[in-house]
Design a protein around this motif. Structure first.
Motif, mmCIF file in Angstrom:
data_model
loop_
_atom_site.group_PDB
_atom_site.id
_atom_site.type_symbol
_atom_site.label_atom_id
_atom_site.label_comp_id
_atom_site.label_asym_id
_atom_site.label_seq_id
_atom_site.Cartn_x
_atom_site.Cartn_y
_atom_site.Cartn_z
ATOM 1 N N VAL A 1 -1.234 -5.983 -1.693
ATOM 2 C CA VAL A 1 -2.397 -6.483 -0.964
ATOM 3 C C VAL A 1 -3.632 -6.330 -1.841
ATOM 4 O O VAL A 1 -3.915 -5.240 -2.350
ATOM 5 C CB VAL A 1 -2.596 -5.731 0.369
ATOM 6 C CG1 VAL A 1 -3.921 -6.141 1.019
ATOM 7 C CG2 VAL A 1 -1.439 -6.016 1.321
ATOM 8 N N LEU B 1 -7.331 -6.080 -1.566
ATOM 9 C CA LEU B 1 -8.233 -5.705 -0.482
ATOM 10 C C LEU B 1 -9.649 -5.554 -1.003
ATOM 11 O O LEU B 1 -9.877 -4.935 -2.047
ATOM 12 C CB LEU B 1 -7.763 -4.378 0.137
ATOM 13 C CG LEU B 1 -8.638 -3.760 1.226
ATOM 14 C CD1 LEU B 1 -8.664 -4.622 2.488
ATOM 15 C CD2 LEU B 1 -8.150 -2.353 1.558
ATOM 16 N N GLN C 1 -8.609 -3.840 6.382
ATOM 17 C CA GLN C 1 -7.914 -2.658 5.888
ATOM 18 C C GLN C 1 -6.676 -2.310 6.710
ATOM 19 O O GLN C 1 -5.708 -1.744 6.183
ATOM 20 C CB GLN C 1 -8.858 -1.456 5.876
ATOM 21 C CG GLN C 1 -9.475 -1.174 7.233
ATOM 22 C CD GLN C 1 -10.243 0.118 7.245
ATOM 23 O OE1 GLN C 1 -9.663 1.183 7.096
ATOM 24 N NE2 GLN C 1 -11.540 0.025 7.410
ATOM 25 N N ALA D 1 -3.923 -4.292 5.321
ATOM 26 C CA ALA D 1 -3.539 -3.721 4.032
ATOM 27 C C ALA D 1 -2.682 -2.471 4.209
ATOM 28 O O ALA D 1 -1.626 -2.329 3.582
ATOM 29 C CB ALA D 1 -4.786 -3.403 3.212
ATOM 30 N N ALA E 1 1.293 -3.331 3.075
ATOM 31 C CA ALA E 1 1.451 -3.210 1.625
ATOM 32 C C ALA E 1 2.443 -2.129 1.207
ATOM 33 O O ALA E 1 2.574 -1.091 1.860
ATOM 34 C CB ALA E 1 0.098 -2.927 0.980
ATOM 35 N N ILE F 1 -1.663 -1.253 -2.703
ATOM 36 C CA ILE F 1 -2.948 -1.890 -2.419
ATOM 37 C C ILE F 1 -3.805 -1.846 -3.683
ATOM 38 O O ILE F 1 -3.900 -0.801 -4.341
ATOM 39 C CB ILE F 1 -3.696 -1.168 -1.279
ATOM 40 C CG1 ILE F 1 -2.894 -1.208 0.015
ATOM 41 C CG2 ILE F 1 -5.081 -1.786 -1.059
ATOM 42 C CD1 ILE F 1 -3.490 -0.354 1.127
ATOM 43 N N PRO G 1 -0.442 2.742 -0.019
ATOM 44 C CA PRO G 1 -1.383 2.970 1.086
ATOM 45 C C PRO G 1 -1.650 4.448 1.336
ATOM 46 O O PRO G 1 -2.791 4.849 1.607
ATOM 47 C CB PRO G 1 -0.676 2.316 2.278
ATOM 48 C CG PRO G 1 0.188 1.258 1.679
ATOM 49 C CD PRO G 1 0.658 1.827 0.370
#
Length: 360
Positions: free
Chosen positions: A33, A35, A194, A197, A201, A204, A218
């Motif tokens: 991800v 972000l 978020q 994410a 994920a 990230i 994460p």
């Protein structure tokens, strides 16, 4: 073998550099991800991977093959857009199979692939409908189906859930998670959310001003933020950030008498006399029992019941903190309460560089 490798990718528009050297290696089956807030460069990077834009420097490799100058249709990728981009005059079945049709895949094989994909997405009963007859969530499933049916090396998602309401976003997050676990696909997913994410994920990449602030799982992003920006961006409510000075006795908070202990992860001798930003997650804070020594004494300003928790805003001297407490906690606006937390929940950052001060 890396499914996708991004090597020192830069992008410049005139004098403005929007990507400033991005390096990421993505293994097969990972869910990455990108972000960050608007303007950080995440969509620009996705468009470069897709071939919709060319980098000003660096290289993009898909399956160890450089794809610079390669047309998007020849990159072995599939992209899901924020706008769904469905053909309004085609049925769901033809929308899903359109890419296969353009590649002249035989009709029987194409129909089989469309049916298998529709079954996977649980939209078999929608195949004869037009997009105008579908809900937002159903349209998004069709858009995902059109990408899945191609079985590419890399899937690219550009904020695909941003047009859905909160309930549908949660349902589609669960669906995307289920699909990824089943298919073990390689995904690059762009979002400013978020929660998306953290839940989707495997890794990230938190982006800011064209750079990656931190690239990690994460759990590591949340528990061990590398910078002040990551600490403040990831988490809701965001991490409390307090100004302090490192002294021989601990962390002296600005504007009050409280001195917090210096966690063992930080070198007090090396840091003594330095300014620091102290980070504490709101959910790490709790009311101190009578038998405990309080860490902070705070004046309660606002109390908000969200249902599962009580979000409390309070002041410590001249600084504001937020605490997430059990929903039945008895607190009143204007009251004074003592708070405590485990010292391992504290993070220290350099106020100038924004980097973590943790040893190692």
């Amino acid at each position: 073998m890396s499914a996708l490798e991004i090597r020192n990718v830069r992008k410049r528009y005139g004098e403005v550099e929007t990507l400033k050297g991005i390096d990421i290696a993505l293994e097969s089956g990972e869910f990455l991800v990108l972000l960050g807030s608007s303007g950080c460069g995440k969509s620009t990077l996705l468009n470069i991977i897709a071939g919709l834009s060319e980098p000003s420097g660096g290289d993009i490799l898909i399956g160890e093959r450089s794809v610079l100058g390669v047309h998007p249709k020849d990159r072995d990728i599939a992209m899901v857009f924020q706008s769904y981009a469905l053909y309004p005059n085609l049925t769901v079945a033809r929308n899903i199979g359109f890419g296969l049709e353009m590649r002249r895949v035989p009709r029987a094989e194409r129909d089989r692939a469309v049916c298998d994909t529709a079954r996977l997405l649980q939209i078999e009963d929608l195949l004869e409908r037009k997009p105008s007859q579908l809900s937002g969530g159903q349209r998004q499933r069709v858009a995902i189906g059109r990408a899945l049916v191609r079985d590419p090396q890399v899937f690219l998602f550009d904020e695909p859930l941003s047009n859905l309401d909160a309930k549908l976003r949660m349902e589609m997050r669960t669906e995307l998670k289920r699909l990824h676990q089943m298919l073990k696909t390689t995904v690059v997913y762009v979002t400013h959310d978020q929660i998306e994410a953290m839940t989707l994920a495997t890794r990230i990449a938190v982006m800011r001003d064209g750079r990656i602030e931190q690239l990690a799982t994460p759990e590591e992003i949340y528990d061990r933020p590398a910078t002040l920006y990551v600490a403040g961006f990831v988490g809701s409510p965001p991490m409390n950030i307090l100004d302090a000075e490192v002294t021989a006795s601990g962390l002296k908070l600005d504007g009050c008498e409280e001195v917090l202990p210096l966690p063992a992860a930080f070198d007090g001798t090396a840091l003594a006399g330095r300014r620091a930003k102290v980070g504490i997650r709101p959910e790490a804070m709790r009311l101190a029992a009578e038998s405990e020594d309080p860490r902070l004494t705070a004046d309660i300003e606002v109390v908000e019941l969200t249902g599962p928790e009580l979000v409390t805003t309070a002041t410590v001297g001249r600084q504001r903190i937020t605490a997430c407490l059990p929903p039945r906690t008895a607190l009143g606006t204007g009251s004074v309460h003592a708070f405590t937390f485990d010292e391992t929940a504290m993070h220290l950052f350099d106020p100038e560089s924004g980097r973590s001060l943790k040893v190692g």
